[in-house]
Design an enzyme around this catalytic site. Sequence first.
Site, PDB file in Angstrom:
ATOM      1  N   GLY A  14       0.661  -5.157   1.018  1.00  0.00           N
ATOM      2  CA  GLY A  14      -0.486  -5.295   0.123  1.00  0.00           C
ATOM      3  C   GLY A  14      -0.097  -5.968  -1.194  1.00  0.00           C
ATOM      4  O   GLY A  14      -0.940  -6.588  -1.854  1.00  0.00           O
ATOM      5  N   ALA A  55       0.848  -1.190   0.000  1.00  0.00           N
ATOM      6  CA  ALA A  55       0.000   0.000   0.000  1.00  0.00           C
ATOM      7  C   ALA A  55       0.885   1.241   0.000  1.00  0.00           C
ATOM      8  O   ALA A  55       2.053   1.179   0.393  1.00  0.00           O
ATOM      9  CB  ALA A  55      -0.884  -0.017   1.235  1.00  0.00           C
ATOM     10  N   GLU A  83      -0.170  -9.535  -0.443  1.00  0.00           N
ATOM     11  CA  GLU A  83      -1.577  -9.885  -0.195  1.00  0.00           C
ATOM     12  C   GLU A  83      -2.331 -10.028  -1.516  1.00  0.00           C
ATOM     13  O   GLU A  83      -3.197 -10.896  -1.665  1.00  0.00           O
ATOM     14  CB  GLU A  83      -2.225  -8.832   0.706  1.00  0.00           C
ATOM     15  CG  GLU A  83      -1.645  -8.885   2.128  1.00  0.00           C
ATOM     16  CD  GLU A  83      -2.173  -7.810   3.040  1.00  0.00           C
ATOM     17  OE1 GLU A  83      -1.978  -6.620   2.712  1.00  0.00           O
ATOM     18  OE2 GLU A  83      -2.780  -8.147   4.069  1.00  0.00           O
ATOM     19  N   GLU A 108       4.302  -4.994   7.378  1.00  0.00           N
ATOM     20  CA  GLU A 108       3.455  -3.950   7.979  1.00  0.00           C
ATOM     21  C   GLU A 108       3.820  -3.641   9.424  1.00  0.00           C
ATOM     22  O   GLU A 108       3.767  -2.494   9.862  1.00  0.00           O
ATOM     23  CB  GLU A 108       1.983  -4.361   7.897  1.00  0.00           C
ATOM     24  CG  GLU A 108       1.361  -4.224   6.510  1.00  0.00           C
ATOM     25  CD  GLU A 108       1.574  -5.429   5.615  1.00  0.00           C
ATOM     26  OE1 GLU A 108       2.444  -6.269   5.928  1.00  0.00           O
ATOM     27  OE2 GLU A 108       0.871  -5.530   4.596  1.00  0.00           O
TER      28      GLU A 108
HETATM   29  C1  3H9 Z   1       0.638  -2.198   3.362  1.00  0.00           C
HETATM   30  O1  3H9 Z   1       0.892  -2.730   2.310  1.00  0.00           O
HETATM   31  C2  3H9 Z   1      -0.690  -2.292   4.069  1.00  0.00           C
HETATM   32  C3  3H9 Z   1      -1.532  -3.427   3.532  1.00  0.00           C
HETATM   33  O2  3H9 Z   1      -1.366  -4.562   4.349  1.00  0.00           O
HETATM   34  C4  3H9 Z   1      -3.008  -3.217   3.519  1.00  0.00           C
HETATM   35  C5  3H9 Z   1      -3.625  -1.907   3.294  1.00  0.00           C
HETATM   36  C6  3H9 Z   1      -5.109  -1.932   3.403  1.00  0.00           C
HETATM   37  N1  3H9 Z   1       4.551   3.594  -0.190  1.00  0.00           N
HETATM   38  O3  3H9 Z   1      13.188   2.249  -0.233  1.00  0.00           O
HETATM   39  P1  3H9 Z   1      13.550   2.831  -1.537  1.00  0.00           P
HETATM   40  C7  3H9 Z   1       9.128   4.941  -2.044  1.00  0.00           C
HETATM   41  S1  3H9 Z   1       1.777  -1.216   4.119  1.00  0.00           S
HETATM   42  C8  3H9 Z   1       4.998   4.797  -0.569  1.00  0.00           C
HETATM   43  O4  3H9 Z   1      14.510   3.943  -1.569  1.00  0.00           O
HETATM   44  P2  3H9 Z   1      14.748   0.334  -2.295  1.00  0.00           P
HETATM   45  C9  3H9 Z   1      10.245   5.380  -1.122  1.00  0.00           C
HETATM   46  O5  3H9 Z   1       9.787   6.315  -0.188  1.00  0.00           O
HETATM   47  C10 3H9 Z   1       3.146  -1.187   3.032  1.00  0.00           C
HETATM   48  N2  3H9 Z   1       6.252   5.011  -1.029  1.00  0.00           N
HETATM   49  O6  3H9 Z   1      14.000   1.700  -2.576  1.00  0.00           O
HETATM   50  C11 3H9 Z   1      11.226   5.948  -2.096  1.00  0.00           C
HETATM   51  O7  3H9 Z   1      10.772   7.238  -2.463  1.00  0.00           O
HETATM   52  P3  3H9 Z   1      11.811   8.409  -2.747  1.00  0.00           P
HETATM   53  C12 3H9 Z   1       3.926  -2.439   3.102  1.00  0.00           C
HETATM   54  C13 3H9 Z   1       7.064   3.964  -1.087  1.00  0.00           C
HETATM   55  O8  3H9 Z   1      14.956  -0.296  -3.604  1.00  0.00           O
HETATM   56  C14 3H9 Z   1      11.066   5.057  -3.323  1.00  0.00           C
HETATM   57  O9  3H9 Z   1       9.788   4.453  -3.200  1.00  0.00           O
HETATM   58  N3  3H9 Z   1       5.097  -2.299   2.290  1.00  0.00           N
HETATM   59  C15 3H9 Z   1       6.666   2.691  -0.686  1.00  0.00           C
HETATM   60  O10 3H9 Z   1      15.903   0.558  -1.389  1.00  0.00           O
HETATM   61  C16 3H9 Z   1      12.119   3.977  -3.421  1.00  0.00           C
HETATM   62  O11 3H9 Z   1      12.170   3.286  -2.194  1.00  0.00           O
HETATM   63  C17 3H9 Z   1       6.246  -1.833   2.805  1.00  0.00           C
HETATM   64  O12 3H9 Z   1       6.334  -1.531   3.982  1.00  0.00           O
HETATM   65  C18 3H9 Z   1       5.349   2.523  -0.216  1.00  0.00           C
HETATM   66  N4  3H9 Z   1       4.877   1.320   0.168  1.00  0.00           N
HETATM   67  O13 3H9 Z   1      13.717  -0.533  -1.450  1.00  0.00           O
HETATM   68  C19 3H9 Z   1       7.392  -1.732   1.850  1.00  0.00           C
HETATM   69  N5  3H9 Z   1       7.698   1.834  -0.850  1.00  0.00           N
HETATM   70  O14 3H9 Z   1      12.593   7.949  -3.941  1.00  0.00           O
HETATM   71  C20 3H9 Z   1       8.066  -0.408   1.997  1.00  0.00           C
HETATM   72  C21 3H9 Z   1       8.705   2.563  -1.347  1.00  0.00           C
HETATM   73  O15 3H9 Z   1      10.927   9.588  -2.966  1.00  0.00           O
HETATM   74  N6  3H9 Z   1       9.129  -0.232   1.036  1.00  0.00           N
HETATM   75  N7  3H9 Z   1       8.336   3.855  -1.491  1.00  0.00           N
HETATM   76  O16 3H9 Z   1      12.648   8.488  -1.496  1.00  0.00           O
HETATM   77  C22 3H9 Z   1      10.336  -0.804   1.185  1.00  0.00           C
HETATM   78  O17 3H9 Z   1      10.608  -1.545   2.113  1.00  0.00           O
HETATM   79  C23 3H9 Z   1      11.384  -0.460   0.169  1.00  0.00           C
HETATM   80  O18 3H9 Z   1      11.009   0.748  -0.450  1.00  0.00           O
HETATM   81  C24 3H9 Z   1      11.582  -1.527  -0.947  1.00  0.00           C
HETATM   82  C25 3H9 Z   1      12.532  -0.970  -2.033  1.00  0.00           C
HETATM   83  C26 3H9 Z   1      12.191  -2.764  -0.294  1.00  0.00           C
HETATM   84  C27 3H9 Z   1      10.282  -1.863  -1.612  1.00  0.00           C
END
Ligand code: 3H9
Length: 704
Positions: free
Chosen positions: A105, A65, A108, A128
């Site tokens: 998500g 998400a 999911e 999460e």
């Molecule tokens: C969820 O899913 C809830 C659900 O269960 C149900 C809902 C009803 N959202 O980290 P990076 C941005 S909760 C918004 O530098 P990497 C990040 O800020 C979510 N933005 O890259 C960055 O922006 P900027 C569960 C996001 O390759 C850019 O993307 N998911 C999100 O080192 C690049 O990111 C997570 O918790 C996001 N979800 O790592 C995963 N994800 O360039 C969270 C990334 O402006 N994300 N951005 O600074 C991560 O752990 C890492 O970003 C990931 C990539 C491993 C994916």
Amino acid sequence: MSGATPVSLERQGDVGVITVNYPPVNALGPGVAEGIKDRLARANIDPAIKAIVLIGAGRSFIAGADIRGFGTNRQRLPLGQRVYDTLDASSKPVIAAIHGYALGGGLEIALACHYRMALPSAKVGLPEVLIGILPGGGGTQRLPRLIGAKAALEMIVTGRHVPATEAKRLGIIDELLPETADLLESAIAFAMRIVDVRPLPRVRNRSVRLEDRGIFEAMRKSIARRARNQKAPYACIGAVEAACALPFDEGCQCEANLFKELEDSPEARALRYAFFIEREVARLPDIPANTPVRDFSNAAVVGAGTMGGGIAMSFADFGLPVKIIDATPEALERGMQRIRDNYATSVRRGSLSEDQMQRRLARIEPVAGYEDIADCDLVIEAVFEEMDVKKPVFAKLDEVMKPGALLFSNTSALDIDQLAEMTRRPKDVAGTHFFSPANVMKLLEVVRSKHSSPETLATAMQMGRRIGKLSAMAGNTDGFVANRSRAPFNTEMVILLEEGCLPEQVDKVMVDFGYPMGPFAVGDLAGLDIGYASRKRRAAENPNFRKQPIADRLVEMGRHGQKTGAGWYRYEKGDRTPHPDPEVAAIIKEVATGLGIAQRTFTDEAVLRRLLFSSVNEACKILEEGKAYRPGDVDVMWLHGFGFPRYRGGLFFWADTIGVREVYNQIAAWHQQYGDRWAPSRLLRDLAESGTSFREARAAPFAA
Ligand code: 3H9
């Protein structure tokens, strides 16, 4: 692509391919979930389409998400209408084709598809909990049905990223492709193989394998310390427990209720903030993002002490060869032995394999002298923390190192400009301040000298990231940003003793707040002689330096901490448990009486505020002087340099939960009571007067 959404539908033969294209990582931003639902509906009514592949464009499947949307007035669809529910209900088989990340998500969604295939480099997970919530798209109900309650519980409570190879073993992935396979082509071929299989394998229809009813209580016990003050880990456990007890739809309702409770909880807000500042810290507002970075494929470390050894290990751990030198062969051998012992401990504890240890050790080459490191791309000086010791090292490095090699210092407080000025290449010099133990702590403070070139700084920041650190930029000021902002805390904690506290009370307050250890116990672990030496230096430089007679007295008595069996606490032989020591209480009383300071009692809240407010005030001075870019940079340093509890966001984030006005008023009152050391910073006063939060504070332009 049909329509203006980030999701497209194309037909390839009998297969409808739904592609999510929402860079950079395909988070479920505006229009994405709706787009998937819409394309799915179209594919379901298109008679030419018999099966559907869901795939991500770019570097990922779906990263979850959109975290930016949480805590806002996000649209929440009722159960049954969400993207997960509609994928599940599709009458045509849907195959999730996973590369990069399928997280939160994103996983999911994949779990709601009927089949999952992945490249081996892909990672899946339900992280999460790390942002203070629980999976809210059916993950807590589907994952236990797919892989059993025990494995699902572990994944959901830790939030860890699981490599696709392990996910295949666990049963999350149906088919693992060779890394070189064309994912889309393979998914289409797979779709054609299963096109007629009915009934569709829907995870929701499976029953949960509950291996042992005791797993929930055992998990609650095992996280009790780590998760104190937090709700999300317990909600995760509760939701998986519900999966084992309730029919699927009721379990989903339970998950949704828990999700609603947590989405905007203080811990979720703090953890989201931490997620974004950790990314923002990499952006240097006055250094263009396209600044060329110098190539480096190896490093050298000068000084094989505890810090030098830890720094060498950091390079070796991330695959970079590193050479290490020291003044004498004996010191070098002692340092190498410490490195070998550290790795051996990890092998004994099971966090490293014997083979990994051997490969890492092979990357660390002890060499005899400066000439042997001349060819290295960069060098980090980690010798004794004295200007007079470091200066000749820089002159020597300048003499021997090849042109273009970068010269970094691991000093924790000394003036980087003076070190740069010992060389004929001051532009190539910067500070790279590691935290102890250097191979474990994630923070790297990159210190900018007035001479450092943008290229040097950009390379130092990147070097940190290459070796798994969070790099944050600091100005050249005594103690830089992290230690300077922490210093008043260290002073206040000892003054609190003079006023009537005991080390064990202060430690308990900070542990209850969320620190892994109290500051006095940490002092005993690090060794009290270190602070003693730096206090002597500071007192010699500054006649107004606030002395710490109690701390000095302990060191002078030979109480240097754990290593001498006594410090702020007393230790039994071979045991690291701190025991409150009446002898220390007596010394405190005696010194306080000698100083004429009246003893009184403190509430826990008073102790907490006294310590942290002093640092908030100093951190404001740092921003006001342009020694840090943003409040978030300070917070990152506190999270990753000092073990500040992540679910409290960081020093400034926490201070905002008290309120800037209240913080200011208290500091102003202490200024009256205690004098100059509590003089409120100008920035703090301005923030209070304008009602601006700490997080919104603007730092002065960066001044090296
Ligand atoms: C969820 O899913 C809830 C659900 O269960 C149900 C809902 C009803 N959202 O980290 P990076 C941005 S909760 C918004 O530098 P990497 C990040 O800020 C979510 N933005 O890259 C960055 O922006 P900027 C569960 C996001 O390759 C850019 O993307 N998911 C999100 O080192 C690049 O990111 C997570 O918790 C996001 N979800 O790592 C995963 N994800 O360039 C969270 C990334 O402006 N994300 N951005 O600074 C991560 O752990 C890492 O970003 C990931 C990539 C491993 C994916």
